[in-house]
Design a protein around this motif. Structure first.
Motif, PDB file in Angstrom:
ATOM      1  N   ILE A  40       0.835  -1.205   0.000  1.00 45.48           N
ATOM      2  CA  ILE A  40       0.000   0.000   0.000  1.00 45.48           C
ATOM      3  C   ILE A  40       0.869   1.254   0.000  1.00 45.48           C
ATOM      4  O   ILE A  40       0.664   2.177  -0.801  1.00 45.48           O
ATOM      5  CB  ILE A  40      -0.940   0.002   1.219  1.00 45.48           C
ATOM      6  CG1 ILE A  40      -1.986  -1.100   1.078  1.00 45.48           C
ATOM      7  CG2 ILE A  40      -1.626   1.363   1.374  1.00 45.48           C
ATOM      8  CD1 ILE A  40      -2.857  -1.277   2.310  1.00 45.48           C
ATOM      9  N   GLY A  41       1.834   1.292   0.905  1.00 49.12           N
ATOM     10  CA  GLY A  41       2.664   2.483   1.033  1.00 49.12           C
ATOM     11  C   GLY A  41       3.433   2.811  -0.234  1.00 49.12           C
ATOM     12  O   GLY A  41       3.419   3.963  -0.703  1.00 49.12           O
ATOM     13  N   PHE A  47       3.801   5.143  -7.745  1.00 52.27           N
ATOM     14  CA  PHE A  47       3.027   5.276  -8.979  1.00 52.27           C
ATOM     15  C   PHE A  47       2.511   6.691  -9.210  1.00 52.27           C
ATOM     16  O   PHE A  47       2.630   7.221 -10.318  1.00 52.27           O
ATOM     17  CB  PHE A  47       1.879   4.267  -9.002  1.00 52.27           C
ATOM     18  CG  PHE A  47       2.343   2.849  -9.186  1.00 52.27           C
ATOM     19  CD1 PHE A  47       2.957   2.445 -10.367  1.00 52.27           C
ATOM     20  CD2 PHE A  47       2.177   1.909  -8.190  1.00 52.27           C
ATOM     21  CE1 PHE A  47       3.397   1.139 -10.543  1.00 52.27           C
ATOM     22  CE2 PHE A  47       2.606   0.606  -8.350  1.00 52.27           C
ATOM     23  CZ  PHE A  47       3.227   0.219  -9.520  1.00 52.27           C
ATOM     24  N   PRO A  48       1.925   7.358  -8.211  1.00 56.20           N
ATOM     25  CA  PRO A  48       1.421   8.711  -8.461  1.00 56.20           C
ATOM     26  C   PRO A  48       2.517   9.722  -8.781  1.00 56.20           C
ATOM     27  O   PRO A  48       2.224  10.789  -9.335  1.00 56.20           O
ATOM     28  CB  PRO A  48       0.717   9.076  -7.139  1.00 56.20           C
ATOM     29  CG  PRO A  48       0.377   7.762  -6.525  1.00 56.20           C
ATOM     30  CD  PRO A  48       1.514   6.873  -6.886  1.00 56.20           C
ATOM     31  N   VAL A  58       9.073  -2.917  -6.746  1.00 52.17           N
ATOM     32  CA  VAL A  58       8.951  -2.845  -5.290  1.00 52.17           C
ATOM     33  C   VAL A  58       7.600  -3.403  -4.838  1.00 52.17           C
ATOM     34  O   VAL A  58       7.523  -4.218  -3.905  1.00 52.17           O
ATOM     35  CB  VAL A  58       9.136  -1.401  -4.793  1.00 52.17           C
ATOM     36  CG1 VAL A  58       8.832  -1.306  -3.295  1.00 52.17           C
ATOM     37  CG2 VAL A  58      10.558  -0.928  -5.065  1.00 52.17           C
ATOM     38  N   VAL A  59       6.535  -2.981  -5.489  1.00 44.57           N
ATOM     39  CA  VAL A  59       5.203  -3.448  -5.103  1.00 44.57           C
ATOM     40  C   VAL A  59       5.064  -4.938  -5.377  1.00 44.57           C
ATOM     41  O   VAL A  59       4.478  -5.678  -4.572  1.00 44.57           O
ATOM     42  CB  VAL A  59       4.113  -2.639  -5.842  1.00 44.57           C
ATOM     43  CG1 VAL A  59       2.736  -3.248  -5.606  1.00 44.57           C
ATOM     44  CG2 VAL A  59       4.132  -1.191  -5.369  1.00 44.57           C
ATOM     45  N   GLY A  61       7.396  -7.118  -5.197  1.00 45.14           N
ATOM     46  CA  GLY A  61       8.110  -7.783  -4.124  1.00 45.14           C
ATOM     47  C   GLY A  61       7.279  -7.903  -2.864  1.00 45.14           C
ATOM     48  O   GLY A  61       7.221  -8.978  -2.242  1.00 45.14           O
ATOM     49  N   PHE A  62       6.610  -6.829  -2.489  1.00 47.11           N
ATOM     50  CA  PHE A  62       5.770  -6.882  -1.285  1.00 47.11           C
ATOM     51  C   PHE A  62       4.551  -7.772  -1.500  1.00 47.11           C
ATOM     52  O   PHE A  62       4.113  -8.471  -0.578  1.00 47.11           O
ATOM     53  CB  PHE A  62       5.341  -5.475  -0.867  1.00 47.11           C
ATOM     54  CG  PHE A  62       6.380  -4.762  -0.056  1.00 47.11           C
ATOM     55  CD1 PHE A  62       6.577  -5.063   1.284  1.00 47.11           C
ATOM     56  CD2 PHE A  62       7.181  -3.791  -0.634  1.00 47.11           C
ATOM     57  CE1 PHE A  62       7.535  -4.414   2.033  1.00 47.11           C
ATOM     58  CE2 PHE A  62       8.153  -3.131   0.107  1.00 47.11           C
ATOM     59  CZ  PHE A  62       8.332  -3.445   1.451  1.00 47.11           C
ATOM     60  N   MET A  63       3.986  -7.745  -2.707  1.00 47.12           N
ATOM     61  CA  MET A  63       2.852  -8.619  -2.987  1.00 47.12           C
ATOM     62  C   MET A  63       3.248 -10.089  -2.863  1.00 47.12           C
ATOM     63  O   MET A  63       2.459 -10.931  -2.427  1.00 47.12           O
ATOM     64  CB  MET A  63       2.307  -8.350  -4.400  1.00 47.12           C
ATOM     65  CG  MET A  63       1.659  -6.994  -4.591  1.00 47.12           C
ATOM     66  SD  MET A  63       0.023  -6.910  -3.829  1.00 47.12           S
ATOM     67  CE  MET A  63      -0.597  -5.382  -4.571  1.00 47.12           C
ATOM     68  N   MET A  64       4.484 -10.415  -3.244  1.00 47.62           N
ATOM     69  CA  MET A  64       4.945 -11.799  -3.180  1.00 47.62           C
ATOM     70  C   MET A  64       5.095 -12.298  -1.746  1.00 47.62           C
ATOM     71  O   MET A  64       5.108 -13.514  -1.501  1.00 47.62           O
ATOM     72  CB  MET A  64       6.270 -11.955  -3.927  1.00 47.62           C
ATOM     73  CG  MET A  64       6.155 -11.867  -5.439  1.00 47.62           C
ATOM     74  SD  MET A  64       5.048 -13.135  -6.162  1.00 47.62           S
ATOM     75  CE  MET A  64       3.506 -12.210  -6.305  1.00 47.62           C
ATOM     76  N   LEU A  65       5.207 -11.384  -0.802  1.00 47.71           N
ATOM     77  CA  LEU A  65       5.258 -11.802   0.596  1.00 47.71           C
ATOM     78  C   LEU A  65       3.957 -12.488   1.021  1.00 47.71           C
ATOM     79  O   LEU A  65       3.929 -13.212   2.016  1.00 47.71           O
ATOM     80  CB  LEU A  65       5.530 -10.592   1.502  1.00 47.71           C
ATOM     81  CG  LEU A  65       6.908  -9.947   1.356  1.00 47.71           C
ATOM     82  CD1 LEU A  65       7.032  -8.752   2.298  1.00 47.71           C
ATOM     83  CD2 LEU A  65       8.018 -10.949   1.629  1.00 47.71           C
ATOM     84  N   ASP A  66       2.899 -12.257   0.233  1.00 49.58           N
ATOM     85  CA  ASP A  66       1.617 -12.911   0.514  1.00 49.58           C
ATOM     86  C   ASP A  66       1.749 -14.431   0.404  1.00 49.58           C
ATOM     87  O   ASP A  66       0.977 -15.163   1.018  1.00 49.58           O
ATOM     88  CB  ASP A  66       0.556 -12.390  -0.453  1.00 49.58           C
ATOM     89  CG  ASP A  66      -0.821 -12.962  -0.172  1.00 49.58           C
ATOM     90  OD1 ASP A  66      -1.292 -12.794   0.965  1.00 49.58           O
ATOM     91  OD2 ASP A  66      -1.404 -13.584  -1.067  1.00 49.58           O
TER      92      ASP A  66
END
Length: 208
Positions: A40-41, A47-48, A58-59, A61-66
């Motif tokens: 989220i952060g 992106f914006p 980066v995102v 990578g964090f999504m893969m932590l799921d």
């Protein structure tokens, strides 16, 4: 759809990591919250501001932590009902943040109303895809089908942002409109599956 074919292969890689993380004292819920907060952060930061390539990696990578929260849960002997609800809730938050961030990029950086519209439509349809399955399961029915599930949504959206970050024109536009079409098809598939499941249940009950 990808989940059906990839789950076993991915588990062979992540399960040993889950064992190590359990030994280090990491809990499934902590991993879920950490991955969600990061996704989220960084979505709302990178992106914006137009950093599409960095945001993609980066995102992702964090999504893969799921994947690791499930591996940790299996290493601990299984998950909990609360953990399952927390994981699903965090998935919706992370997915929503990603598409909202892409819509923000579309409005502010790309200045494309059509791209923003695609991102917002994808955001809504993605939530509906997940809701239909959750609502069906709560009613004792089945809706475990779909051309575009969560894994496919993430891959399509992030491939689009990544290619755009590399300078490929309209890549994110094409990706999101394809995602719109795929999500509509998936909703239709799940509604049909729910109807068939409900009919099968009614027939079974009538025969008892």
């Amino acid at each position: 759809m990808l989940n059906i074919f990839a789950r076993a292969s991915v588990s062979r890689v992540t399960d040993p990591i889950g064992v190590v993380l359990v030994r280090l004292g990491v809990t499934p819920n902590a991993m879920t919250l950490f991955g969600t907060a990061g996704a989220i952060g960084f979505s709302l930061w990178l992106f914006p501001t137009g950093h599409l390539l960095a945001g993609t990696f980066v995102v992702w990578g964090f999504m893969m932590l799921d994947l690791l929260d499930g591996a940790i849960a299996r290493a601990r002997g299984g998950g909990t009902p609360f953990g399952g609800v927390l994981d699903s809730t965090c998935d919706r938050l992370a997915d929503g943040a990603l598409l909202a961030a892409i819509a923000w990029y579309a409005f502010v950086v790309a200045q494309s109303r059509w791209l923003a519209a695609a991102a917002l439509i994808c955001l809504v349809l993605g939530q509906v895809v997940s809701y239909v399955k959750a609502r069906a399961e709560a009613a004792g029915l089945s809706a475990d089908v779909g051309l575009v599930e969560r894994a496919e949504r993430l891959i399509i959206a992030l491939v689009g942002t990544g290619l755009t970050g590399l300078g490929v024109p309209y890549a994110v536009d094409v990706a999101l409109w394809l995602l719109v079409a795929g999500s509509v098809i998936t909703i239709g598939q799940r509604i049909v599956a729910v109807r068939r499941s409900a009919d099968a249940l009614s027939t079974s009950e009538a025969g008892e």
